[in-house]
Design a protein around this motif. Structure first.
Motif, short mmCIF file in Angstrom:
data_model
loop_
_atom_site.label_atom_id
_atom_site.label_comp_id
_atom_site.label_asym_id
_atom_site.label_seq_id
_atom_site.Cartn_x
_atom_site.Cartn_y
_atom_site.Cartn_z
N CYS A 73 -34.84 21.06 38.10
CA CYS A 73 -34.93 19.72 37.49
C CYS A 73 -34.26 19.72 36.12
O CYS A 73 -33.46 18.82 35.83
CB CYS A 73 -36.38 19.27 37.43
SG CYS A 73 -37.06 18.85 39.05
N PRO A 74 -34.56 20.70 35.23
CA PRO A 74 -33.83 20.77 33.97
C PRO A 74 -32.32 20.82 34.19
O PRO A 74 -31.83 21.59 35.02
CB PRO A 74 -34.36 22.07 33.33
CG PRO A 74 -35.75 22.19 33.86
CD PRO A 74 -35.67 21.69 35.27
N LEU A 75 -31.61 20.00 33.46
CA LEU A 75 -30.15 19.87 33.46
C LEU A 75 -29.60 19.07 34.65
O LEU A 75 -28.43 18.71 34.65
CB LEU A 75 -29.45 21.23 33.38
CG LEU A 75 -29.76 22.07 32.14
CD1 LEU A 75 -28.98 23.39 32.21
CD2 LEU A 75 -29.41 21.33 30.87
N SER A 76 -30.43 18.75 35.64
CA SER A 76 -29.91 18.05 36.81
C SER A 76 -29.55 16.60 36.52
O SER A 76 -28.98 15.92 37.37
CB SER A 76 -30.91 18.10 37.97
OG SER A 76 -32.09 17.37 37.67
N VAL A 77 -29.84 16.11 35.31
CA VAL A 77 -29.41 14.76 34.93
C VAL A 77 -27.89 14.63 35.07
O VAL A 77 -27.38 13.55 35.35
CB VAL A 77 -29.87 14.42 33.50
CG1 VAL A 77 -29.22 15.30 32.47
CG2 VAL A 77 -29.60 12.95 33.19
N HIS A 78 -27.16 15.71 34.88
CA HIS A 78 -25.71 15.67 35.01
C HIS A 78 -25.30 15.35 36.45
O HIS A 78 -24.29 14.69 36.69
CB HIS A 78 -25.10 17.00 34.56
CG HIS A 78 -25.33 17.29 33.11
ND1 HIS A 78 -24.53 16.78 32.10
CD2 HIS A 78 -26.30 18.02 32.47
CE1 HIS A 78 -24.97 17.19 30.93
NE2 HIS A 78 -26.05 17.93 31.13
N TYR A 79 -26.09 15.83 37.40
CA TYR A 79 -25.86 15.46 38.80
C TYR A 79 -26.30 14.03 39.06
O TYR A 79 -25.57 13.25 39.70
CB TYR A 79 -26.61 16.43 39.71
CG TYR A 79 -26.81 15.87 41.10
CD1 TYR A 79 -25.72 15.66 41.95
CD2 TYR A 79 -28.09 15.51 41.55
CE1 TYR A 79 -25.91 15.13 43.22
CE2 TYR A 79 -28.27 14.98 42.81
CZ TYR A 79 -27.18 14.78 43.65
OH TYR A 79 -27.36 14.24 44.89
N VAL A 80 -27.48 13.66 38.57
CA VAL A 80 -28.01 12.31 38.80
C VAL A 80 -27.02 11.25 38.33
O VAL A 80 -26.82 10.22 38.99
CB VAL A 80 -29.37 12.14 38.09
CG1 VAL A 80 -29.82 10.68 38.08
CG2 VAL A 80 -30.44 13.00 38.77
N ALA A 81 -26.37 11.49 37.19
CA ALA A 81 -25.45 10.51 36.62
C ALA A 81 -24.04 10.61 37.19
O ALA A 81 -23.17 9.83 36.81
CB ALA A 81 -25.41 10.66 35.11
#
Length: 418
Positions: A73-81
């Motif tokens: 989950c940490p850093l996966s915001v780059h995938y989400v966006a």
């Protein structure tokens, strides 16, 4: 002859189930079975405990996890966006298996505190010590109408749920409109996460020329916890003033998916797409076992359950003021592994005197795909007192912290899964 007969009789008394034998004319001293440790949850906290215990070699470790692979989950915001692929945050459990850890792909449905856990299908796994790192569940009933809208409004704060949010983001960036992100009152998993999702989606809006805006509806007066508020708000104003509207002190009470509105005390908030970050709690397993209510009740610094000294709870399910972050979970997992090893070896607990250092929290709030805000939390506790937290936070996002975040992630994933 008399000596040989005496030795043989002694062997017979040991039994015939492999506990004694003659090898090359010498008796093999029977070895007791290793104590059994069951670890529930193959995320940051569970892997911290399981890998450390396996390295120590004093216990037999069983890791129970329903997923057949790991996703951070940490850093996966780059995938989400939409900046990176999901595979950048996924890892195999192959090295966990090679470490001598018995891995069971199943979901735990019950804890029998007499000494076993039950998985779906009814199979029991006995333990001498139990480490729980089950993550969080969403309090869906906190928002009226959410359960009926769940498929259209994914939260995406648990492993492998990010794909559903990514699909929402892709559709929004294609057609535009109002993308609403809600922020609950703490505690919840990864406090900066709702804001960094807003930031990186806004960055994509700029890149693609998407028409519309992102509305962050925050139940709090400022980004939480307070030490991160200034740099987060500064990024909103200085980088995304045209893309992000920030609404504070506004708690969502209901969702009407038909009309596509969120209901708040100050009026309805319309949305084209919404990422509702719901209030959170420990999974039902904690309540079923009598280990706590909203969160598991633990003793610090050991993370032992207040209800059962054979059980440890780490990660986001534990109910202390420590940040609910991957780094804290991993550190706590390693710490409880060492405590279990101490107990197995029959060593006394360290004498309590003065402040004891607790697992540190390192977190990174992404502001752009390349820049981030570093958040470093040190924690300690003295006997009979509440934990003390000390924050070190970047005053402004930077490229150096963005690079540091990626290096940190690779290092942590290697420790867990390399």
């Amino acid at each position: 002859m008399g000596q040989f007969s005496s030795s043989r009789r002694a062997l017979v008394r040991l039994g015939v189930a492999g506990v004694g034998a003659w090898v090359a004319g010498c008796a093999v001293v029977p070895q007791p079975a290793k104590p059994r440790v069951v670890v529930v949850g193959g995320g940051w906290g569970g892997l911290g405990a399981a890998r450390t215990l396996a390295e120590g070699g004093q216990v037999a470790v069983t890791l129970i996890e329903p997923n057949d692979a790991f996703m951070s989950c940490p850093l996966s915001v780059h995938y989400v966006a939409g900046f990176t692929a999901a595979s950048d945050y996924q890892r195999s459990y192959a090295n966990v298996d090679r470490a001598g850890i018995r891995r069971v792909r199943a979901r735990v449905t019950e804890i029998d505190r007499a000494g076993s856990v039950v998985v779906a299908g009814g199979e029991r796994h006995p333990y001498d010590f139990l480490v729980l790192s089950p993550g969080v569940e969403y309090i869906e009933e906190a928002v009226q109408g959410y359960a009926a809208a769940r498929e259209q409004l994914p939260v995406g704060f648990r492993a492998f749920e990010q794909q559903a949010v990514r699909r929402q983001v892709d559709a929004f960036l294609e057609r535009g409109g109002e993308f609403v992100i809600t922020v609950p009152k703490p505690p919840y998993r990864c406090p900066p996460a709702p804001y960094e999702r807003a930031f990186l989606i806004a960055e994509q809006m700029k890149r693609r020329g998407t028409k519309g805006k992102i509305v962050v509806v925050d139940a709090n007066p400022n980004p939480m916890p307070p030490p991160i508020a200034a740099p987060i708000v500064n990024a909103m104003k200085s980088v995304y003033s045209r893309e992000i509207e920030y609404v504070t002190n506004t708690e969502v009470s209901a969702v009407d998916i038909g009309r596509r509105v969120l209901v708040t005390p100050t009026g309805d908030v319309r949305f084209t797409a919404a990422n509702m970050v719901l209030p959170m709690r420990a999974p039902a397993l904690i309540r079923q076992a009598g280990l706590g209510e909203r969160w598991a009740a633990v003793r610090l610094p050991s993370f032992q359950s207040q209800a059962d000294e054979k059980i440890y709870i780490v990660g986001d399910a534990q109910g202390t003021p420590l940040p609910k972050s991957g780094h804290v979970a991993f550190g706590a997992g390693k710490q409880v592994a060492h405590d279990i090893e101490r107990r197995v070896a029959g060593q006394p607990a360290p004498a309590a005197s003065g402040a004891v250092t607790l697992p540190a929290g390192i977190c990174w709030a992404a502001v752009t795909h390349n820049e981030a805000i570093m958040i470093n939390v040190a924690a300690s506790v003295e006997p009979g007192q509440a934990p003390k937290l000390s924050f070190q936070v970047d005053p402004k996002h930077s490229l150096a912290s963005g690079q540091g975040a990626q290096q940190w992630g690779e290092s942590m994933w290697n420790q867990m899964l390399g």
